[in-house]
Design a protein around this motif. Sequence first.
Motif, PDB file in Angstrom:
ATOM      1  N   THR A   1       0.958  -1.265  -0.126  1.00  0.00           N
ATOM      2  CA  THR A   1       0.025  -0.072  -0.023  1.00  0.00           C
ATOM      3  C   THR A   1       0.797   0.906   0.007  1.00  0.00           C
ATOM      4  N   PRO A   2       0.221   2.323  -0.494  1.00  0.00           N
ATOM      5  CA  PRO A   2       1.129   3.503  -0.331  1.00  0.00           C
ATOM      6  C   PRO A   2       1.658   3.912   1.098  1.00  0.00           C
ATOM      7  N   PRO A   3       2.842   4.622   0.915  1.00  0.00           N
ATOM      8  CA  PRO A   3       3.278   5.210   2.181  1.00  0.00           C
ATOM      9  C   PRO A   3       2.163   6.145   3.051  1.00  0.00           C
ATOM     10  N   THR A   4       1.692   5.744   4.364  1.00  0.00           N
ATOM     11  CA  THR A   4       0.776   7.032   4.840  1.00  0.00           C
ATOM     12  C   THR A   4       1.432   7.559   6.271  1.00  0.00           C
ATOM     13  N   ALA A   5       0.967   8.656   6.319  1.00  0.00           N
ATOM     14  CA  ALA A   5       1.739   9.483   7.624  1.00  0.00           C
ATOM     15  C   ALA A   5       0.613   9.031   8.854  1.00  0.00           C
ATOM     16  N   HIS A   6      -0.552   8.790   8.364  1.00  0.00           N
ATOM     17  CA  HIS A   6      -1.522   8.374   9.436  1.00  0.00           C
ATOM     18  C   HIS A   6      -2.479   7.163   8.743  1.00  0.00           C
ATOM     19  N   ALA A   7      -2.803   6.455  10.123  1.00  0.00           N
ATOM     20  CA  ALA A   7      -3.634   5.215   9.369  1.00  0.00           C
ATOM     21  C   ALA A   7      -4.840   5.426   8.646  1.00  0.00           C
ATOM     22  N   LEU A   8      -5.505   6.462   9.075  1.00  0.00           N
ATOM     23  CA  LEU A   8      -6.687   6.952   8.184  1.00  0.00           C
ATOM     24  C   LEU A   8      -6.427   6.803   7.054  1.00  0.00           C
ATOM     25  N   ASP A   9      -5.557   7.689   6.570  1.00  0.00           N
ATOM     26  CA  ASP A   9      -5.156   7.828   5.210  1.00  0.00           C
ATOM     27  C   ASP A   9      -5.610   6.881   4.392  1.00  0.00           C
ATOM     28  N   PHE A  10      -5.126   5.403   4.796  1.00  0.00           N
ATOM     29  CA  PHE A  10      -5.429   4.392   3.972  1.00  0.00           C
ATOM     30  C   PHE A  10      -6.788   3.630   4.021  1.00  0.00           C
ATOM     31  N   LEU A  11      -7.254   3.713   5.216  1.00  0.00           N
ATOM     32  CA  LEU A  11      -8.652   3.257   5.159  1.00  0.00           C
ATOM     33  C   LEU A  11      -9.660   4.000   4.757  1.00  0.00           C
ATOM     34  N   ASP A  12      -9.712   5.358   4.879  1.00  0.00           N
ATOM     35  CA  ASP A  12     -10.659   6.375   4.522  1.00  0.00           C
ATOM     36  C   ASP A  12     -10.408   7.211   3.231  1.00  0.00           C
ATOM     37  N   ALA A  13      -9.436   6.881   2.737  1.00  0.00           N
ATOM     38  CA  ALA A  13      -9.242   7.685   1.600  1.00  0.00           C
ATOM     39  C   ALA A  13     -10.116   7.483   0.189  1.00  0.00           C
ATOM     40  N   PRO A  14     -10.494   6.249  -0.076  1.00  0.00           N
ATOM     41  CA  PRO A  14     -11.371   5.924  -1.010  1.00  0.00           C
ATOM     42  C   PRO A  14     -12.766   6.663  -0.670  1.00  0.00           C
ATOM     43  N   ASN A  15     -13.200   6.534   0.737  1.00  0.00           N
ATOM     44  CA  ASN A  15     -14.588   7.105   0.812  1.00  0.00           C
ATOM     45  C   ASN A  15     -14.345   8.718   0.800  1.00  0.00           C
ATOM     46  N   ARG A  16     -13.208   9.260   0.936  1.00  0.00           N
ATOM     47  CA  ARG A  16     -13.308  10.632   0.952  1.00  0.00           C
ATOM     48  C   ARG A  16     -13.242  11.038  -0.789  1.00  0.00           C
ATOM     49  N   ILE A  17     -12.661  10.150  -1.478  1.00  0.00           N
ATOM     50  CA  ILE A  17     -13.055  10.435  -2.854  1.00  0.00           C
ATOM     51  C   ILE A  17     -14.448  10.419  -3.319  1.00  0.00           C
ATOM     52  N   LEU A  18     -14.990   9.424  -2.783  1.00  0.00           N
ATOM     53  CA  LEU A  18     -16.531   9.107  -3.080  1.00  0.00           C
ATOM     54  C   LEU A  18     -17.323  10.138  -2.871  1.00  0.00           C
ATOM     55  N   ASP A  19     -16.942  10.883  -1.614  1.00  0.00           N
ATOM     56  CA  ASP A  19     -17.632  11.612  -0.889  1.00  0.00           C
ATOM     57  C   ASP A  19     -17.603  13.091  -1.532  1.00  0.00           C
ATOM     58  N   PHE A  20     -16.334  13.338  -1.909  1.00  0.00           N
ATOM     59  CA  PHE A  20     -16.151  14.555  -2.947  1.00  0.00           C
ATOM     60  C   PHE A  20     -16.879  14.388  -4.213  1.00  0.00           C
ATOM     61  N   LEU A  21     -16.745  13.116  -4.998  1.00  0.00           N
ATOM     62  CA  LEU A  21     -17.439  13.069  -6.119  1.00  0.00           C
ATOM     63  C   LEU A  21     -19.130  13.369  -6.149  1.00  0.00           C
ATOM     64  N   ASP A  22     -19.440  12.969  -4.694  1.00  0.00           N
ATOM     65  CA  ASP A  22     -20.883  12.946  -4.633  1.00  0.00           C
ATOM     66  C   ASP A  22     -21.565  13.785  -3.535  1.00  0.00           C
ATOM     67  N   ASN A  23     -20.602  14.837  -3.403  1.00  0.00           N
ATOM     68  CA  ASN A  23     -21.029  16.086  -2.179  1.00  0.00           C
ATOM     69  C   ASN A  23     -22.110  16.772  -2.806  1.00  0.00           C
TER      70      ASN A  23
ATOM     71  N   ILE B   1     -18.867  13.577 -14.721  1.00  0.00           N
ATOM     72  CA  ILE B   1     -18.551  12.486 -14.065  1.00  0.00           C
ATOM     73  C   ILE B   1     -19.718  12.072 -13.134  1.00  0.00           C
ATOM     74  N   SER B   2     -20.742  12.955 -13.045  1.00  0.00           N
ATOM     75  CA  SER B   2     -21.808  12.716 -12.044  1.00  0.00           C
ATOM     76  C   SER B   2     -22.371  11.520 -12.518  1.00  0.00           C
ATOM     77  N   GLY B   3     -22.678  11.054 -13.973  1.00  0.00           N
ATOM     78  CA  GLY B   3     -23.552   9.787 -14.007  1.00  0.00           C
ATOM     79  C   GLY B   3     -22.696   8.629 -13.526  1.00  0.00           C
ATOM     80  N   MET B   4     -21.533   8.739 -13.144  1.00  0.00           N
ATOM     81  CA  MET B   4     -20.600   7.536 -12.902  1.00  0.00           C
ATOM     82  C   MET B   4     -20.532   7.444 -11.437  1.00  0.00           C
ATOM     83  N   ASN B   5     -21.223   8.002 -10.728  1.00  0.00           N
ATOM     84  CA  ASN B   5     -20.872   8.161  -9.100  1.00  0.00           C
ATOM     85  C   ASN B   5     -21.584   6.723  -8.618  1.00  0.00           C
ATOM     86  N   GLU B   6     -22.660   6.224  -9.076  1.00  0.00           N
ATOM     87  CA  GLU B   6     -23.149   5.045  -8.595  1.00  0.00           C
ATOM     88  C   GLU B   6     -22.365   3.906  -8.790  1.00  0.00           C
ATOM     89  N   GLY B   7     -21.636   3.911  -9.866  1.00  0.00           N
ATOM     90  CA  GLY B   7     -20.828   2.896 -10.287  1.00  0.00           C
ATOM     91  C   GLY B   7     -19.379   2.814  -9.334  1.00  0.00           C
TER      92      GLY B   7
END
Length: 378
Positions: free
Chosen positions: A155-177, A228-234
């Motif tokens: 996995t990518p080097p992380t400064a904090h543990a949450l960077d790895f576990l939460d990063a995908p969710n942060r991307i999704l939250d941004f795209l669907d905010n 990209i909005s139509g891809m959010n569900e995917g």
Amino acid sequence: MKANPIRAALESSDVVITVGSGGVGKTTVAAALALRAAMEGQGSLVCTIDPARRLANALGLQALGNAETEISTATFANAGLAPRAPMRAMMLDMKRTWDELIERRAPPDKREKILNNRFYQSLSSALAGSQEYVAMEKLWELRTQRDYPLIVLDTPPTAHALDFLDAPNRILDFLDNDASKWLLTPAMAAGKFGLKLFNLGGSYVAKTIARFTGTETLQQLADFMLNISGMNEGFRERAHQTRALLEAETTSFVLVTGPMPERLDEAIYFHTLLQQNKMKVAAIVVNRVHSSVADSLWEEVARLPASAQAKFDQTLKENDHLARQDARGIAKLREACGATPLVLVPRFELDVHDLNGLYETSHWLWGDRHLDVAAPGQ
């Protein structure tokens, strides 16, 4: 005799994920695990995120790319090794993986617009969480569309543990905010005419942001969100599928850390998060541990002439101090992480830089060799 936890994990898993802070040797551990699996007859693929060339060099390759490369029989033979199954390696190209994702999922009329959008190009190469998201995307692709007995993901080097576990969710939250959509609605509606057509309600906010980012940047962001909005569900569906893969019984995590105090709290926190998230931690690898000073060395120094004895005695005392400090860290880790097994790898005189070094490392991971750790005194 109790089975070695890492050996048991490799034999029972089809995905092994090495996690931990940067600079603790995750890439080396991941490659050593994949190599050992191949040596034992389990075909393997190691997928690294590390942009450095050292893994490619260690595997006898000029470079690694976004496609799997098999380590040749001749390369192994030159190192005096004869694996019983193939070993492959790849280095994740974040931009290429994002582009492939868009090419697969975007509607044909939106594909080029997204790929050429400047904001998308920043997202796919620099936005926080982007690297972790595509790492999980690539893992899903490799697991479901390939037939590897074992995939080891570094996995990518992380400064904090949450960077790895939460990063995908942060991307999704941004795209669907919803807030982002509300903010950018005037820009989306304005189209090529820009801010001059913004209606009241969005105009002041948009103009304020535009002063800092520039009107063109704001429009690029709006265009990206619109296309990209139509891809959010995917994206959301794949995130759930990937989460299920991470929680699967056949997926194991190996947490890599060092024994130094500045690494331990992060490792303990990461371990807690993995367990809270229902992810199976096979073992914690404590890497680069100072070995205890053998009694025979003290005795040998004691027999030296007095003129040479002081210098060697000081060296042994310094090493003994580091070994005891490491032992205190290991004891703290053992107490905090309960039943999770610890696997100790010593600090080698030279950095691991070739196949022989990786195979040597695997002996300690596999349980062929065991480290003598000092008593955790003061």
